[in-house]
Design an enzyme around this catalytic site. Structure first.
Site, PDB file in Angstrom:
ATOM      1  N   LYS A 102      60.769  -9.207 -18.926  1.00  0.00           N
ATOM      2  CA  LYS A 102      62.065  -8.572 -18.711  1.00  0.00           C
ATOM      3  C   LYS A 102      62.716  -8.343 -20.077  1.00  0.00           C
ATOM      4  O   LYS A 102      62.252  -7.477 -20.800  1.00  0.00           O
ATOM      5  CB  LYS A 102      62.911  -9.438 -17.771  1.00  0.00           C
ATOM      6  CG  LYS A 102      62.159  -9.844 -16.481  1.00  0.00           C
ATOM      7  CD  LYS A 102      62.164  -8.793 -15.409  1.00  0.00           C
ATOM      8  CE  LYS A 102      61.045  -8.905 -14.397  1.00  0.00           C
ATOM      9  NZ  LYS A 102      61.109 -10.039 -13.472  1.00  0.00           N
ATOM     10  N   SER A 142      67.966 -11.017  -8.717  1.00  0.00           N
ATOM     11  CA  SER A 142      67.356  -9.854  -9.349  1.00  0.00           C
ATOM     12  C   SER A 142      67.731  -8.526  -8.699  1.00  0.00           C
ATOM     13  O   SER A 142      67.660  -7.492  -9.348  1.00  0.00           O
ATOM     14  CB  SER A 142      65.832 -10.012  -9.381  1.00  0.00           C
ATOM     15  OG  SER A 142      65.329 -10.308  -8.096  1.00  0.00           O
ATOM     16  N   HIS A 154      66.026 -12.946 -15.260  1.00  0.00           N
ATOM     17  CA  HIS A 154      66.960 -11.880 -15.645  1.00  0.00           C
ATOM     18  C   HIS A 154      68.137 -12.370 -16.481  1.00  0.00           C
ATOM     19  O   HIS A 154      68.991 -11.573 -16.862  1.00  0.00           O
ATOM     20  CB  HIS A 154      67.476 -11.158 -14.398  1.00  0.00           C
ATOM     21  CG  HIS A 154      66.387 -10.474 -13.642  1.00  0.00           C
ATOM     22  ND1 HIS A 154      65.925  -9.226 -13.982  1.00  0.00           N
ATOM     23  CD2 HIS A 154      65.624 -10.884 -12.613  1.00  0.00           C
ATOM     24  CE1 HIS A 154      64.943  -8.895 -13.157  1.00  0.00           C
ATOM     25  NE2 HIS A 154      64.728  -9.890 -12.324  1.00  0.00           N
TER      26      HIS A 154
HETATM   27  C1  LIG Z   1      59.985 -10.498 -12.380  1.00  0.00           C
HETATM   28  C2  LIG Z   1      60.343 -11.797 -11.755  1.00  0.00           C
HETATM   29  C3  LIG Z   1      59.389 -12.796 -11.524  1.00  0.00           C
HETATM   30  C4  LIG Z   1      57.921 -12.555 -11.749  1.00  0.00           C
HETATM   31  O1  LIG Z   1      57.612 -12.493 -13.095  1.00  0.00           O
HETATM   32  P1  LIG Z   1      56.291 -11.700 -13.542  1.00  0.00           P
HETATM   33  O2  LIG Z   1      56.046 -12.172 -14.913  1.00  0.00           O
HETATM   34  O3  LIG Z   1      56.656 -10.258 -13.454  1.00  0.00           O
HETATM   35  O4  LIG Z   1      55.222 -12.086 -12.579  1.00  0.00           O
HETATM   36  C5  LIG Z   1      59.798 -13.997 -11.018  1.00  0.00           C
HETATM   37  N1  LIG Z   1      61.095 -14.226 -10.720  1.00  0.00           N
HETATM   38  C6  LIG Z   1      62.041 -13.283 -10.897  1.00  0.00           C
HETATM   39  C7  LIG Z   1      63.456 -13.591 -10.544  1.00  0.00           C
HETATM   40  C8  LIG Z   1      61.698 -12.038 -11.417  1.00  0.00           C
HETATM   41  O5  LIG Z   1      62.611 -11.101 -11.571  1.00  0.00           O
END
Ligand SMILES: *Cc1c(COP(=O)(O)O)cnc(C)c1O
Length: 391
Positions: free
Chosen positions: A241, A181, A209
Site C-alpha cells: 500500500k 479499507s 492502510h
Molecule cells: C491489502 C490488505 C491485506 C492483504 O495484503 P496483501 O499484501 O495485498 O496480501 C490485508 N489486510 C488489509 C486491511 C489490506 O488492505
C-alpha cells in the site's frame, strides 16, 4: 456428461448467478507509469483507485534500490526463509521495521494475506475465540475461520464488550483493521485496548492502510493513538500500500516472532519474498521515516477533496484518510457511475458485496500524494456531473 463437462456446467451456473446479481467482476489491464498518467483500453485516465498513497511505487530511489538488488541477488529468493531464502536484506528490513513500529522484532511475510493467516492460526485454535470487527479485511476473516477458533463479529464496542463478557475460551484474540479499507474510518484503538486489558484478550491490528500515511513518521494508527506493543501486542502491516511495493510483516514481542517462525504455515511453506522487493521496501521505508512532505501533501489533497465534495452535495462518508468512499447502495448504481467516470478519464473502483455489506455498494476513491490539485478538482467536477444533485 463427462466429468470435465460437469465441471464447466457447475461453474457456469454460478457465474450466471453472479452476473444476474450485478456482482460479476472483470479484469482491466493498465499500462505502465504513475497513477497520474495511466492508459486503459487505449484511453488516457487518471487512476483514483490505487493504494499507492505516497506515490512510492515509481519513486526513483525505490526503483533504483529494486534494480540494484535484483542485479546482485537475481529475481527469486530460491527457497523458503528457513531453507536458503533468507538474506541480509530481509534481516535488515526486519530490524528497521521493528525500530519504526517500536516493537521488539518483526518478521517479513510474502503477502499480507499470508501474514494474517500465519499470525491468527499461530495464536489461536480450537478452544479459543476470535473477535473480529464487522468491516475487517477478508484475509482476517478467512484466517479466523482457518484457525478453528470460535468466531464472533462485533458491530461496535458495546457489542464487543457483551461478547467478551459471555464468551468463555482459553485464549481470546480481538482483531481489527487500523483503517477500515473500504470505509477509510479508524478503529477506536484506545477503547479496544482498554477492553482487551479488562477482559484479558490479545489485540491484533492490521494496519495495511495506516502505516506510511498516519501517525508520527508514518508509524500508523497505533502510534497515532500513542499506543505501543504493550497495548497492541500483534501488529501487521504491508508493503503493497503506502510503501508502493509488495509483501508484508508482523511485528511484536520476541516470543510472537519466534512462534511464527516455528509454526506459521504460510511462513514456513512458501518461497521467501524476493530480496529485491525487500530492498525496495527498505528504500521506501527510509523515505517514509525521513520525509514528511508526501504525507502533508496527501493530507492537503484529502481536505481539498472533502471540501469540494461537500460543496457539490456529494454524500461523503466520515473518513479523514485518503480512502474516500461515496456510498451509492445498489451494485448496479456503483458500476454505472464508475463506467461514466471512466468515459471522462477517471478510474475509480466500484466496490460491491461481498467486499462490503449488502446495500452499501460504493465508489471507493483513493487519493495519493502523486495527484495534483488540478486532477482532484477535475475528478470533483466529473463526480458532480455524474452524482451531484440534479445529475
Ligand atoms: C491489502 C490488505 C491485506 C492483504 O495484503 P496483501 O499484501 O495485498 O496480501 C490485508 N489486510 C488489509 C486491511 C489490506 O488492505
Amino acid at each position: 456428461m463427462s466429468a470435465a463437462g460437469e465441471l464447466r456446467a457447475a461453474l457456469r451456473g454460478r457465474l450466471e448467478r453472479r452476473r444476474r446479481e450485478g456482482l460479476y467482476r472483470s479484469l482491466r489491464m493498465r499500462g505502465p507509469g504513475p497513477v497520474t498518467a495511466q492508459r486503459l483500453d487505449g484511453r488516457a485516465v487518471i487512476d483514483f483507485c490505487s493504494n499507492d498513497y505516497l506515490g512510492l511505487s515509481t519513486h526513483p530511489r525505490v526503483v533504483s534500490a529494486f534494480r540494484e538488488a535484483g542485479g546482485r541477488y537475481g529475481v527469486g529468493a530460491r527457497a523458503a526463509h528457513l531453507v536458503s531464502g533468507h538474506t541480509e536484506l530481509h534481516a535488515e528490513l526486519e530490524c528497521r521495521l521493528a525500530a519504526w513500529t517500536g516493537r521488539e522484532r518483526a518478521l517479513v511475510f510474502s503477502t499480507g494475506f499470508m501474514a494474517n493467516l500465519g499470525a491468527i492460526t499461530t495464536l489461536v485454535g480450537p478452544g479459543d475465540a476470535v473477535f473480529q470487527a464487522r468491516l475487517n479485511h477478508a484475509s482476517l476473516l478467512d484466517a479466523g475461520r482457518a484457525s478453528g477458533a470460535r468466531l464472533y463479529r462485533y458491530r461496535d464496542l458495546r457489542h464487543l464488550e457483551r461478547l467478551l463478557e459471555r464468551a468463555g475460551a482459553r485464549h481470546r484474540l480481538v482483531v481489527t483493521d487500523g483503517v477500515f479499507s473500504m470505509d477509510g474510518t479508524l478503529a477506536p484503538l484506545p477503547e479496544l485496548a482498554a477492553l482487551c486489558e479488562r477482559y484479558e484478550a490479545w489485540l491484533m491490528v492490521d494496519d495495511a492502510h495506516g502505516l506510511g500515511v498516519l501517525g508520527p513518521q508514518g508509524r500508523g494508527t497505533v502510534a497515532l493513538h500513542g499506543l505501543g506493543q504493550d497495548e497492541v501486542p500483534v501488529l501487521m502491516g504491508t508493503f503493497g500500500k503506502a510503501l508502493g511495493g509488495f509483501g508484508a510483516f508482523v511485528a511484536g514481542p520476541g516470543e510472537l516472532i519466534e512462534a511464527l517462525i516455528q509454526e506459521a504455515r504460510s511462513y514456513v511453506y512458501t518461497t521467501a519474498l524476493p530480496p529485491a522487493v525487500a530492498a525496495a521496501a527498505l528504500a521506501a521505508l527510509e523515505i517514509v521515516e525521513t520525509d514528511p512532505r508526501r504525507r502533508v501533501r496527501l493530507d492537503a489533497l484529502v481536505g481539498r477533496f472533502r471540501a469540494g465534495a461537500r460543496a457539490r452535495g456529494l454524500a461523503l462518508a466520515e473518513s479523514r484518510t485518503p480512502i474516500q468512499p461515496l456510498i451509492l447502495g445498489p451494485p448496479e448504481r456503483a458500476v454505472a457511475a464508475a463506467d461514466r467516470l471512466m468515459k471522462t478519464g477517471f478510474w475509480v473502483a466500484a466496490i460491491r458485496p461481498p467486499t462490503v455489506p449488502r446495500g452499501t455498494a460504493r465508489l471507493r476513491i483513493t487519493l495519493t500524494a502523486a495527484h495534483t490539485e488540478e486532477q482532484v478538482d477535475a475528478l470533483l467536477e466529473a463526480l458532480g456531473a455524474t452524482l451531484g444533485q440534479g445529475a
